[in-house]
Design a protein around this motif. Structure first.
Motif, PDB file in Angstrom:
ATOM      1  N   ALA A 104     -58.341   7.139 -66.365  1.00  0.00           N
ATOM      2  CA  ALA A 104     -57.962   6.071 -67.620  1.00  0.00           C
ATOM      3  C   ALA A 104     -57.244   6.918 -68.791  1.00  0.00           C
ATOM      4  CB  ALA A 104     -59.357   5.589 -68.047  1.00  0.00           C
ATOM      5  N   TYR A 105     -57.379   8.131 -68.719  1.00  0.00           N
ATOM      6  CA  TYR A 105     -56.695   8.869 -70.063  1.00  0.00           C
ATOM      7  C   TYR A 105     -55.425   9.058 -69.537  1.00  0.00           C
ATOM      8  CZ  TYR A 105     -55.567  12.331 -73.546  1.00  0.00           C
ATOM      9  OH  TYR A 105     -55.007  13.073 -74.567  1.00  0.00           O
ATOM     10  N   ASN A 106     -55.242   9.502 -68.242  1.00  0.00           N
ATOM     11  CA  ASN A 106     -53.858   9.942 -67.912  1.00  0.00           C
ATOM     12  C   ASN A 106     -52.893   8.580 -68.000  1.00  0.00           C
ATOM     13  OD1 ASN A 106     -52.165  12.139 -66.987  1.00  0.00           O
ATOM     14  ND2 ASN A 106     -52.302  11.223 -64.956  1.00  0.00           N
ATOM     15  N   PHE A 107     -53.376   7.458 -67.710  1.00  0.00           N
ATOM     16  CA  PHE A 107     -52.653   6.280 -67.576  1.00  0.00           C
ATOM     17  C   PHE A 107     -52.577   5.428 -69.045  1.00  0.00           C
ATOM     18  CE2 PHE A 107     -52.749   7.611 -63.206  1.00  0.00           C
ATOM     19  CZ  PHE A 107     -51.466   7.289 -62.756  1.00  0.00           C
ATOM     20  N   GLY A 108     -53.089   6.159 -69.978  1.00  0.00           N
ATOM     21  CA  GLY A 108     -53.146   5.369 -71.347  1.00  0.00           C
ATOM     22  C   GLY A 108     -53.968   4.180 -71.513  1.00  0.00           C
ATOM     23  N   MET A 109     -55.147   4.183 -70.618  1.00  0.00           N
ATOM     24  CA  MET A 109     -55.986   3.462 -70.718  1.00  0.00           C
ATOM     25  C   MET A 109     -57.104   3.646 -71.625  1.00  0.00           C
ATOM     26  SD  MET A 109     -56.297   1.431 -67.012  1.00  0.00           S
ATOM     27  CE  MET A 109     -56.213   3.402 -66.166  1.00  0.00           C
ATOM     28  N   LEU A 110     -57.110   4.780 -71.867  1.00  0.00           N
ATOM     29  CA  LEU A 110     -58.282   5.638 -72.853  1.00  0.00           C
ATOM     30  C   LEU A 110     -57.825   6.346 -73.930  1.00  0.00           C
ATOM     31  CD1 LEU A 110     -61.368   6.270 -73.473  1.00  0.00           C
ATOM     32  CD2 LEU A 110     -61.045   7.977 -71.811  1.00  0.00           C
ATOM     33  N   ARG A 111     -57.772   6.346 -75.000  1.00  0.00           N
ATOM     34  CA  ARG A 111     -57.662   7.122 -76.111  1.00  0.00           C
ATOM     35  C   ARG A 111     -58.977   7.538 -76.997  1.00  0.00           C
ATOM     36  NH1 ARG A 111     -52.898   4.050 -77.628  1.00  0.00           N
ATOM     37  NH2 ARG A 111     -53.970   3.804 -79.719  1.00  0.00           N
ATOM     38  N   PHE A 112     -58.985   8.709 -77.438  1.00  0.00           N
ATOM     39  CA  PHE A 112     -60.110   9.140 -78.200  1.00  0.00           C
ATOM     40  C   PHE A 112     -59.754   8.788 -79.568  1.00  0.00           C
ATOM     41  CE2 PHE A 112     -59.976  12.002 -74.580  1.00  0.00           C
ATOM     42  CZ  PHE A 112     -61.371  11.790 -74.066  1.00  0.00           C
ATOM     43  N   ASN A 113     -58.386   8.623 -80.026  1.00  0.00           N
ATOM     44  CA  ASN A 113     -58.270   8.293 -81.361  1.00  0.00           C
ATOM     45  C   ASN A 113     -57.454   6.899 -81.251  1.00  0.00           C
ATOM     46  OD1 ASN A 113     -59.308  10.673 -82.691  1.00  0.00           O
ATOM     47  ND2 ASN A 113     -57.617  11.713 -81.862  1.00  0.00           N
ATOM     48  N   ASN A 114     -57.767   5.995 -82.364  1.00  0.00           N
ATOM     49  CA  ASN A 114     -56.968   4.747 -82.605  1.00  0.00           C
ATOM     50  C   ASN A 114     -56.867   4.650 -83.972  1.00  0.00           C
ATOM     51  OD1 ASN A 114     -55.366   2.677 -81.624  1.00  0.00           O
ATOM     52  ND2 ASN A 114     -57.078   1.434 -81.167  1.00  0.00           N
ATOM     53  N   PRO A 115     -56.188   5.387 -84.780  1.00  0.00           N
ATOM     54  CA  PRO A 115     -56.143   5.093 -85.954  1.00  0.00           C
ATOM     55  C   PRO A 115     -55.496   3.580 -86.607  1.00  0.00           C
ATOM     56  CG  PRO A 115     -54.608   6.775 -85.542  1.00  0.00           C
ATOM     57  CD  PRO A 115     -55.235   6.513 -84.465  1.00  0.00           C
ATOM     58  N   SER A 116     -56.252   2.930 -87.399  1.00  0.00           N
ATOM     59  CA  SER A 116     -55.618   1.560 -87.729  1.00  0.00           C
ATOM     60  C   SER A 116     -54.662   1.634 -88.733  1.00  0.00           C
ATOM     61  CB  SER A 116     -57.001   0.653 -88.346  1.00  0.00           C
ATOM     62  OG  SER A 116     -57.048   1.338 -89.574  1.00  0.00           O
TER      63      SER A 116
END
Length: 249
Positions: A24-36
């Motif tokens: 999920a992380y490697n393919f961009g489906m999971l990010r630890f940060n998502n600043p608005s």
């Protein structure tokens, strides 16, 4: 036997979960940060030839892309194969542009500066020159603090006739801890571009950093594959003239 079976099942379950998270992380489906954008209104990307041909008009049409910092050079003679095209097309698309140089520990700083001067055009309305300072992808040499400060200062001494602006230092935490921490005065005055993909930088009120690289697996229309995502510190005034519409809000 039962406990062995339960252990094996538990270990297999952990492996499955770990593999799923990695995928999920490697393919961009999971990010630890998502600043608005409400908290970080000026966001952008950094790219190199690894992103291939970029549709810059499509990229620039997305509200979370206001700037693009692109790899120009590495070491004393390497030039990124996509730099000239990226520089021209990103500018045509209306993005604020910046160029970065990957600093190798195995070439004199002045040689590397000459590579930058031969490659990066001097144009108004662009970000200052950025230098990528990290161990990953570098040569095997581990300079002493004295060697590092000498070569980095020589690099910018050579550049300042054409690029006199305060530069941007892109650093990993490892490089920061080994060389910059407590020794900032030995390096040229700089803006700090900090990589922190697992958590928001802890420095209160952005007092010690200007740009935050918050993800290396971003996905955007117009770019195939992953791309690095960045945010400008909301309190950073050094670049305000480049983003007047946002700065005026």
């Amino acid at each position: 036997m039962g406990s062995v079976v339960r252990w094996a099942i538990g270990a297999a379950a952990i492996l499955v979960v770990a593999s799923a998270v990695y995928f999920a992380y490697n393919f961009g489906m999971l990010r630890f940060n998502n600043p608005s954008q409400s908290h970080y209104p000026i966001q952008g990307i950094d790219v190199s030839h690894h992103q291939g041909a970029i549709d810059w008009k499509t990229v620039a049409a997305q509200p979370n892309v206001r700037f693009a910092i692109m790899k120009a050079t590495e070491g004393g003679d390497h030039k990124d194969s996509r730099f000239a095209d990226n520089w021209q097309r990103a500018g045509d698309a209306g993005l604020v542009r910046g160029a970065y140089h990957f600093f190798t520990f195995c070439r004199p700083g002045r040689d590397q500066a000459q590579n930058v001067l031969a490659t990066v055009p001097k144009e108004p309305g662009t970000l200052p020159i950025a230098v990528d300072l990290e161990f990953v992808g570098n040569c095997n040499k581990v300079p002493t603090l004295e060697e590092m400060t000498t070569e980095v200062n020589a690099f910018f001494d050579e550049l300042k006739g054409v690029f006199p602006e305060k530069p941007i230092f892109y650093v990993t935490q490892e490089f920061f801890d080994q060389y910059l921490k407590g020794n900032e005065a030995r390096f040229p005055e700089h803006y700090l571009w900090l990589r922190s993909v697992f958590k928001e930088p802890a420095q209160q009120g952005c007092s010690r950093w200007s740009i935050w690289q918050f993800a290396d697996n971003g996905t955007l229309d117009g770019i195939r594959g992953a791309v690095d995502l960045n945010a400008l510190c909301p309190s950073e005034t050094g670049f305000a003239h480049l983003f007047p519409a946002v700065a005026a809000k």
